[in-house]
Scaffold this motif. Structure first.
Motif, short mmCIF file in Angstrom:
data_model
loop_
_atom_site.label_atom_id
_atom_site.label_comp_id
_atom_site.label_asym_id
_atom_site.label_seq_id
_atom_site.Cartn_x
_atom_site.Cartn_y
_atom_site.Cartn_z
N ALA A 27 -8.64 -17.34 -18.56
CA ALA A 27 -9.42 -17.91 -17.45
C ALA A 27 -10.64 -17.06 -17.13
CB ALA A 27 -8.54 -18.07 -16.22
N SER A 33 -15.10 -23.86 -15.81
CA SER A 33 -14.08 -24.29 -14.85
C SER A 33 -12.86 -24.80 -15.61
CB SER A 33 -14.65 -25.38 -13.94
OG SER A 33 -14.98 -26.55 -14.68
N GLY A 34 -11.85 -25.24 -14.86
CA GLY A 34 -10.57 -25.58 -15.45
C GLY A 34 -10.48 -26.99 -15.98
N TRP A 35 -9.48 -27.18 -16.83
CA TRP A 35 -9.22 -28.45 -17.50
C TRP A 35 -8.27 -29.30 -16.67
CZ3 TRP A 35 -4.16 -29.32 -19.59
CH2 TRP A 35 -4.01 -30.46 -20.39
N TRP A 38 -7.45 -29.43 -12.63
CA TRP A 38 -8.26 -28.41 -11.98
C TRP A 38 -9.53 -29.03 -11.38
CZ3 TRP A 38 -6.79 -24.33 -9.87
CH2 TRP A 38 -5.83 -23.48 -10.44
N HIS A 42 -10.81 -28.21 -7.84
CA HIS A 42 -12.17 -27.69 -7.70
C HIS A 42 -12.97 -28.54 -6.72
CE1 HIS A 42 -11.37 -24.90 -10.82
NE2 HIS A 42 -11.82 -25.56 -11.86
N ASN A 94 -15.47 -21.42 -8.73
CA ASN A 94 -15.21 -21.12 -10.13
C ASN A 94 -14.38 -19.85 -10.30
OD1 ASN A 94 -16.11 -22.84 -12.30
ND2 ASN A 94 -17.01 -21.02 -13.23
N LYS A 98 -9.76 -18.76 -10.09
CA LYS A 98 -9.11 -17.91 -11.08
C LYS A 98 -8.43 -16.72 -10.40
CE LYS A 98 -12.58 -19.39 -14.42
NZ LYS A 98 -13.68 -19.00 -15.32
N TRP A 425 -9.73 -23.23 -20.14
CA TRP A 425 -10.81 -23.16 -19.15
C TRP A 425 -12.13 -23.39 -19.88
CZ3 TRP A 425 -9.75 -22.15 -13.91
CH2 TRP A 425 -8.41 -21.95 -13.62
#
Length: 596
Positions: A27, A33-35, A38, A42, A94, A98, A425
């Motif tokens: 991460a 940013s996340g998959w 997320w 976000h 962002n 994490k 990520w």
């Protein structure tokens, strides 16, 4: 607290930070940013940041999603949590998200190690194995990688149990139990909270059965912790209750798993994204811990049975082993789901609140919790067996070399499999787009972009929200005025705008009319210029002033906020008063129990 214990505690935190930092390092190796889900979390974090930072308002309403819906009653909202304020506001969504993940993992690792040492009386190496097996398991890898941010609160399980057990010795710890439970709700823990209610109830019942002398104390702990939790968490419990009562969302789930499928979940190193015969994708089932942990937990189960039946086992040790055995059995049965009508899962879904949770395979997090502790029991028994052999001293050294080798091999195996899962990520950074005039967008790829809508100051009529809020089908898309006069000939809109909690329009009227704003209506919108009404679920103000130029403004303010926040403040004061209470501390009789 002695200096030695402080040093040991800091040492545990350093090890936890190194171990979990390595696990979640993918991460931090990218600015992406996340998959998966997320993007949804976000989005909500960004909606909160925009409200706090851009407008200086509480994030009570989300104008960037579903045509505008409440955040105040959303059970998944994390924007009121102290952990959100610590990580989101100074670091941005962002990086903040994490750090949020890493924080939970470190707390989980350190508290699992401490729980294994203090409450299960494992050695340091066995406690380390338990912490690694649980915190680096496939459950956290899949749900953490896939963006189930509210599931990160499952990492708090051992910390919660430590506080719960401490409250048996000193009732002042009931305030800590309440604080943990309320923090879980503040973090949107709509699954961890009801799961932990079951876990604490199970813990109390087993310990009451095994140690009858604790019954009065356990009853007091349960009553006081429950009362403080309800009072302290009123500002979240009540708005969520009101929202779900007005917009019920029961999700009956008949899914079930056979023992062989659960074994597959625990040991499959790779798997198709679909799980044949089941309605959910593999991330809802993946729980890799590997064959070594499965075998060790089975050996630990046998050792626990032997301890329960041994005549020389102390009452406390017998209670601990019984707790481990029954915990493994109970949460295995929960993980099976609707295997039979008499399994715990279908019975649980008869209860009102539990009708809104689904996917019984998520109970594997607590199954793995007990497996990890039993694996630690087995590791200690193996070391003791080797140490007791009538062999030379250099051969007896295998009693520590073999356990350390096993732990190292298991750690490498877990990291090889689960770090690969976590390494997802790879989406666009969020929170960097320049704001424009607010409007509902058209012609965009919703799932690819909606995390950035709050920072861009735009919205959408599309929805990813689990609460079925009332939504209008008559909202309009594209740039342009976000307010209209109905009927059109009654006047004109000169200017318009909005913050997170207000909408306004400068208008000129020739006769009474409706001022319709381009967002959904909800009960807690008010206006000083007229009555707020629903125009086919659109927010509208009925302006009766017949002529002239004026500004019409509507504001969102939940009517329950003053008294629910007041109740929570009362709960906070009660927890402080309890913490300062002068009564004599009751210490548990834990002869031989290890420290950290």
């Amino acid at each position: 607290m002695t200096r030695e214990r402080v040093v040991r505690g800091l040492g545990v935190l350093v090890v936890a930070l190194i171990a979990m930092g390595a696990l979640w390092s993918p991460a931090f190796l990218t600015g992406a940013s996340g998959w998966g889900d997320w993007q949804w979390f976000h989005h909500m974090w960004e909606a909160g940041r925009v409200a706090y930072v851009r407008w200086g308002e509480l994030p009570l309403w989300n104008p960037h999603h579903c045509g505008g819906v409440p955040l105040w009653g959303n059970p998944q909202a994390q924007v009121y949590s102290p952990t959100y304020l610590i990580f989101a506001l100074p670091f941005g969504t962002n990086l903040g998200h994490k750090l949020f993940v890493l924080f939970h993992a470190v707390v989980g690792f350190a508290s699992m190690y401490t729980f294994a040492r203090r409450e299960v009386s494992l050695t340091r190496i066995a406690s380390l194995l338990a912490a690694i097996a649980w915190c680096a398991s496939g459950f956290f890898a899949w749900h953490g990688a896939g963006g189930h941010a509210t599931f990160l609160a499952f990492y708090y399980a051992p910390a919660l149990l430590l506080a719960w057990r401490a409250a048996e010795r000193d009732l002042r710890w009931c305030g800590v139990v309440a604080a943990w439970m309320v923090l879980i709700v503040l973090e949107g823990g709509h699954y961890p909270f009801p799961y932990f209610v079951l876990l604490l109830a199970f813990d109390a019942l087993v310990r009451a059965f095994a140690l009858p002398r604790l019954v009065p104390r356990l009853a007091a702990v349960a009553a006081l912790s429950g009362a403080l939790t309800g009072l302290l968490g009123a500002a979240r419990f009540l708005p969520i209750l009101f929202a779900l009562r007005a917009n019920p969302h029961p999700v009956p789930d008949p899914d079930w798993l056979s023992p062989s499928e659960i074994l597959e979940m625990l040991t499959a190193r790779t798997h198709d994204y679909r799980f044949a015969g089941h309605g959910w994708v593999w991330p809802e089932y993946g729980a890799y811990v590997g064959w070594a942990i499965v075998v060790l937990s089975a050996l630990g189960l046998a050792a626990a049975f032997a301890s329960i039946t041994a005549s020389r086992t102390s009452a406390r040790s017998r209670a601990t082993m019984l707790w481990l055995v029954l915990g493994l059995v109970l949460f295995f049965l929960f993980t099976q789901g609707s295997a039979t009508p008499h399994h715990p899962w279908p019975l649980l879904q008869e209860l009102p609140f539990y009708r809104s949770i689904h996917v019984p395979s998520r109970f594997r997090v607590l199954l793995i919790f007990f497996m990890a502790l039993l694996a630690g029991v087995a590791l200690d028994r193996i070391a003791q067996a080797i140490a007791s052999l009538p062999v030379r001293a250099d051969v007896r050294a295998l009693s520590w070399a073999i356990p350390w080798t096993l732990v190292l091999a298991i750690t490498i195996d877990l990291y090889v499999i689960n770090v690969g899962i976590i390494d997802r990520w790879n989406e666009e950074p969020v929170g960097v787009r320049a704001p424009v005039d607010h409007h509902l967008v058209r012609g965009r790829s919703y799932l690819d972009e909606y995390a950035n809508y709050p920072s861009e100051n735009v919205g959408t009529i599309e929805c990813y929200d689990p609460v079925p809020w009332p939504r209008s089908t008559r909202l309009w898309l594209g740039e342009g005025p976000q307010a209209r006069i109905v009927p059109e000939e009654a006047g004109r809109v000169i200017a318009w705008g909005r913050t997170s909690l207000t909408v306004w329009a400068d208008i000129e009227l020739d006769e009474p009319a409706l001022v319709v704003f381009n967002q959904n209506h909800a009960d807690d919108w008010t206006s000083a210029q007229g009555q707020v009404i629903s125009d086919d679920v659109r927010l509208a103000v009925d302006v009766q002033q017949p002529r002239g130029r004026m500004r019409v403004e509507a504001r969102y303010f939940p009517r329950d906020l003053p008294y629910t926040v007041g109740l929570s403040l009362t709960g906070a004061i009660a927890c402080v008063v309890l913490a300062l209470a002068p009564w004599r501390r009751r210490r548990a009789r834990q002869a031989g129990a290890p420290t950290v």
